[in-house]
Design an enzyme around this catalytic site. Structure first.
Site, PDB file in Angstrom:
ATOM      1  CG  HIS A 170      -1.308   1.363   1.814  1.00 19.06           C
ATOM      2  ND1 HIS A 170      -2.214   2.055   0.787  1.00 19.06           N
ATOM      3  CD2 HIS A 170      -1.235   1.729   2.808  1.00 19.06           C
ATOM      4  CE1 HIS A 170      -2.733   3.246   1.525  1.00 19.06           C
ATOM      5  NE2 HIS A 170      -2.124   3.135   2.821  1.00 19.06           N
ATOM      6  CE  LYS A 210      -6.415  11.492   1.709  1.00 17.18           C
ATOM      7  NZ  LYS A 210      -7.058  10.224   1.094  1.00 17.18           N
TER       8      LYS A 210
END
Length: 907
Positions: free
Chosen positions: A137, A563
């Site tokens: 990931h 983010k």
């Protein structure tokens, strides 16, 4: 030597292109390459020439040219790795007999030279625990088939540059290189289907088997040698450095990770370890040929061997052949035990509650091996047995611990459904955290209810219960060593942790189960110390901690915090969270391990690991360090054994120095003015970042159009969906549901690299005194690492190339408005960073990296031009899933792979 190697590989690639494709395609590729170089050099008309050449390409030619540049970067990366290994060996040779800089010996020597006492070092070694966690990931953009081909090319380069190689051998070696490059060319980069979780697990195990299995014992030997020289008599724990994995256990947002998949992953882990130990003991048995008359076995070993003779026909047969060689027979008996264990149906056993025969445990191998080693002369035990014994200590019978991860929302929904079924709570998951906490504490103090084998109405709840019962079964049959902690994504309260504890309590696996909250957003990081302080004040949880040796692991997330708030705000939130978490743990008397969820890019906590560790807040490591290794970082940092050794020793070097007791060594001092400035700058940077990403109308439309986001989401590079659940309606939720793979990867591919720097310039500009920034840069490792990492990110970004992608946005006014905002912030960030560092150009302090990026850019640019043209063609099709689209997506795969290899980043 590097330029010669690149020239050799480039010539061989050109030959492959001419012979396997056509001289015409080679000529097209050369014209594009020259035009790209001329464009970078500022030649008049070069940009128009490059654009015209790319626009004129048909799909087959686009595919061929993109494949050529992509393979070129794969080969250049191998050449650079080979060159780096040579430089590392030269440095070690020049430093001898002193340790090489950055090595474990260097760290121990420095500590000794600074007066670090023997008792302080003993305390540090008692706490020393370093664990690297492999993840899928984001997953590696290249297929495992191609990784193995690259390994063969790397091996041939080593042979080619042998100083004693004969001319005839060099010619033969060059021919073999040509053969491997040809085979690479003829192998498709595109996977035929999205990989299964089991495929990803096999990739992780590939690196364990091919690299880590031999490299980790050598790291142990390095520390042992350094201690014997500077602190004789002191030893570290037998498993102070080890591996874990998320692949097959990380179910956060991945519906493909089922209990059956986790059981199969545990089977693969055990299977690898068992067969590796078996294969190591077979030749060892032949070497341990000492006669019992010359080297009598200890009575305990003789008794053990007599028992084996009576219970095993194979050992009895071996005894008839080698009646006077007890040590050979002991290792042969262990080999037979491992052979039997290799045939055991582990996954079926884990999924079944029926009785099983006693399974082989690490101690069943460790004790007889110790008896054999103790009976040998020291030189024999050291040369023949030490590595095998270290491998058993490090890898056990599980190869790497398997972590288990689930989102807090799933845990709460599953428990809520169960509680409704039992009539204990109508809307558990909808209640405030404190109300949920009260109920959970009551449940933890009560006997578990009688539940069916698979409670729950929905498949999600059923799978959650199956997971906890799998944990219980694994621990009962094969032991707890194979399992890592249970990690709770998006943890926000003590109730989220207690919910997991209730599942474990009702499933019979509560005792000593490490539960790790993962704090990910900026707000969650800021609230983490308070959550943990409250949790530690609960008697039920303190009782649980006692079963875990009073140790608490806490994970901090770099991707979602970035983010959420941008690079500067996230970095500062992470720093302050670590300080606060460590303070809470010290006050509560809890032994803390911080688990860093880092990725490959700067936006996700990437950058040199040694520098990152040294930049952590003082007093937060204490000998214990855990970090994820994600995506392409696994292959780039740990695909080559010697480079893997270097990366590992640098991590250990940094952990040792960062963990030194502050009363024994000088430590950094963070001035109050620096902290105040950092608070101001982080606030302004976050405002600026969120104004663009979350508050600018049409920004998400710009992102989708100005990057290859949709095509990256389509790529068959991982088993995990691109988003957590279905995209939500408002822009904030839509950004937060997108995973780090497409978010970071898409900005990197289009050369914005936006998550790694946006907002920083505005933040730095808000500092009350510019002179303070220069003081912070020279005196604060945290701030220095932050600025240096951003400097590299800015150099890898290219706003001229990014403008090509902005041209893909249908709404021209929207595109111009947003792109001009991004360009303005880029220039602001670049200028202020140069002012802070005193550099005249980005990365002046590291001319090697600076030169590497500058040399790579003219070869990356054609891939960007081809990608932009391919996106334009794809988006003009009437049928986005028809045959034409499939052909164009083959080109996209090649450009994505090539740009990732050229920039050495996927995300």
């Amino acid at each position: 030597m590097l330029s010669e190697t690149i020239h050799l590989l480039g010539n061989l690639l050109g030959r492959v292109l001419r012979e396997q494709e056509s001289p015409q395609l080679f000529e097209i590729e050369e014209r594009i390459r020259v035009a790209a170089k001329d464009r970078r050099a500022g030649a008049p008309g070069a940009e128009a020439t490059l654009r015209a050449e790319v626009s004129a390409l048909g799909v087959p030619s686009s595919r061929g040219v993109a494949a050529a540049f992509a393979l070129y970067f794969d080969l250049v990366n191998l050449a650079e790795e080979h060159h780096r290994v040579g430089r590392l060996r030269d440095r070690s040779r020049q430093a001898y007999p002193d340790p090489a800089p950055g090595s474990i010996g260097d760290a121990v020597s420095r500590l000794r030279g600074l007066g670090y006492s023997r008792s302080a070092m003993a305390d540090l070694l008692a706490d020393l625990e370093i664990e690297l966690v492999l993840t899928a990931h984001p997953t590696e953009a290249k297929r495992r088939t191609l990784l193995s081909k690259m390994d063969r090319v790397a091996s041939l380069l080593v042979d080619y540059h042998r100083p004693d190689i004969l001319p005839s051998e060099a010619r033969h070696n060059e021919h073999r290189l040509y053969g491997e490059i040809t085979a690479f060319w003829l192998t498709t980069r595109q996977r035929t289907s999205r990989p299964l979780v089991s495929d990803e697990a096999r990739t992780a195990l590939y690196f364990i088997e091919e690299v880590f299995w031999d490299v980790l014992p050598s790291i142990y030997a390095d520390l042992e040698e350094a201690l014997s020289r500077h602190y004789p008599g002191l030893e570290a724990k037998p498993d102070w450095l080890r591996l874990a994995s998320w692949v097959g256990g990380d179910r956060d947002g991945n519906p493909n990770v089922t209990p059956e998949v986790t059981a199969e992953t545990l089977r693969m882990h055990r299977g690898l370890a068992v067969t590796q130990h078996r294969d190591a003991l077979r030749p060892l048995a032949r070497r341990m040929s000492a006669d019992e008359k010359l080297l009598p076995p200890p009575s305990e070993l003789a008794a053990w061997l007599d028992q084996k003779r009576a219970s095993s026909n194979r050992v009895a047969y071996q005894s008839s052949r080698y009646p006077d060689e007890p040590y050979r027979l002991t290792l042969a008996a262990l080999t037979a035990d491992l052979e039997k264990a290799a045939r055991e149906p582990v996954a079926r056993v884990l999924l079944d509650d029926g009785p099983v025969d006693a399974s082989l445990q690490p101690e069943d191998i460790r004790r007889p091996m110790a008896m054999v080693a103790d009976a040998q002369p020291a030189v024999v035990a050291d040369t023949h047995l030490r590595t095998a014994r270290r491998q058993l200590d490090v890898f056990g019978l599980h190869a790497a611990r398997l972590d288990l991860r689930e989102d807090s929302a799933v845990i709460n929904r599953s428990l809520g459904e169960t509680l409704r079924g039992l009539g204990l709570a109508a809307d558990f998951e909808g209640q405030p955290a404190r109300a949920r906490e009260e109920l959970l504490l009551h449940l933890l103090g009560s006997p578990p209810p009688f539940l069916s084998a698979s409670p729950g109405v929905t498949p999600e709840t059923s799978r959650t219960w199956q997971l906890f019962r799998l944990i219980r079964r694994q621990r009962q049959v094969y032991g707890s060593q194979a399992l890592g902690p249970f990690i709770i994504s998006m943890a926000r309260s003590a109730a989220d942790v207690l919910a997991v504890l209730v599942f474990a309590h009702w499933s019979g696996c509560r005792e000593a189960l490490p539960i790790v909250p993962l704090f990910e957003t900026v707000d969650d990081l800021e609230g983490a110390p308070e959550v943990l302080g409250h949790l530690f004040g609960l008697p039920a949880y303190r009782s649980h901690l006692e079963s875990c040796r009073n140790a608490q692991m806490v994970m901090i997330g770099y991707s979602d915090s970035n983010k959420d708030g941008g690079y500067l705000a996230a970095s500062w939130a992470l720093y302050r969270a670590q300080e606060g978490i460590a303070a809470v743990c010290r006050e509560a008397g809890v032994r803390l391990t911080l688990f860093h969820g880092r990725g490959g890019t700067v936006a996700r906590g990437g950058g040199p690991a040694n520098r990152a560790i040294r930049a952590q807040p003082p007093g937060t490591i204490g000998g214990r360090f855990r970090m994820t290794i994600q995506g392409e970082v696994i292959s780039s940092h740990y695909g080559n054994a010697r480079i893997a050794h270097r990366n590992l020793e640098q991590i250990v070097h940094a952990v040792l120095l960062a963990s030194a007791a502050p009363d024994s060594l000088p430590t950094e001092k963070v001035e109050p003015a620096w902290r105040s400035a950092q608070d101001t700058m982080a606030t302004r940077a976050r405002e600026n970042y969120r104004q663009l990403v979350y508050e600018t109308p049409g920004f998400l439309d710009f992102w989708r159009a100005a990057t290859p986001l949709d095509e990256i989401s389509r790529l068959r590079i991982g088993s995990r969906p691109a988003a957590r659940g279905a995209p939500a309606g408002d822009s904030t939720a839509r950004v937060l549901t997108i995973r780090a793979i497409p978010w970071v990867f898409s900005w990197m591919q289009s050369r914005y690299n936006l998550p790694s720097w946006y907002g920083l310039g505005s933040g730095l500009q808000s500092a009350p005194d510019p002179a303070v920034l220069r003081e912070m840069y020279s005196g604060w490792p945290f701030f220095q690492a932050l600025i240096d990492n951003t400097e590299m990110s800015l150099l890898k970004a290219d706003l001229e190339i990014a403008a090509l992608y902005a041209g893909l946005v249908p709404d021209e006014a929207l595109s111009q408005a947003i792109f001009s905002t991004i360009r303005e912030e880029y220039e602001r960030t670049r200028d202020i960073i140069l002012a802070v560092t005193g550099h005249s150009a980005l990365m002046d302090a590291d001319p090697t990296i600076q030169r590497s990026i500058e040399l790579r850019n003219p070869y990356v640019d054609p891939l960007n031009y081809i990608q932009v043209e391919t996106l334009r063609r794809l988006r003009s099709l009437d049928d986005p899933d028809g045959p034409q689209a499939e052909e164009l997506r083959e080109v996209m795969v090649l450009t994505i792979n090539g740009i990732a290899a050229g920039l050495r980043n996927t995300g």
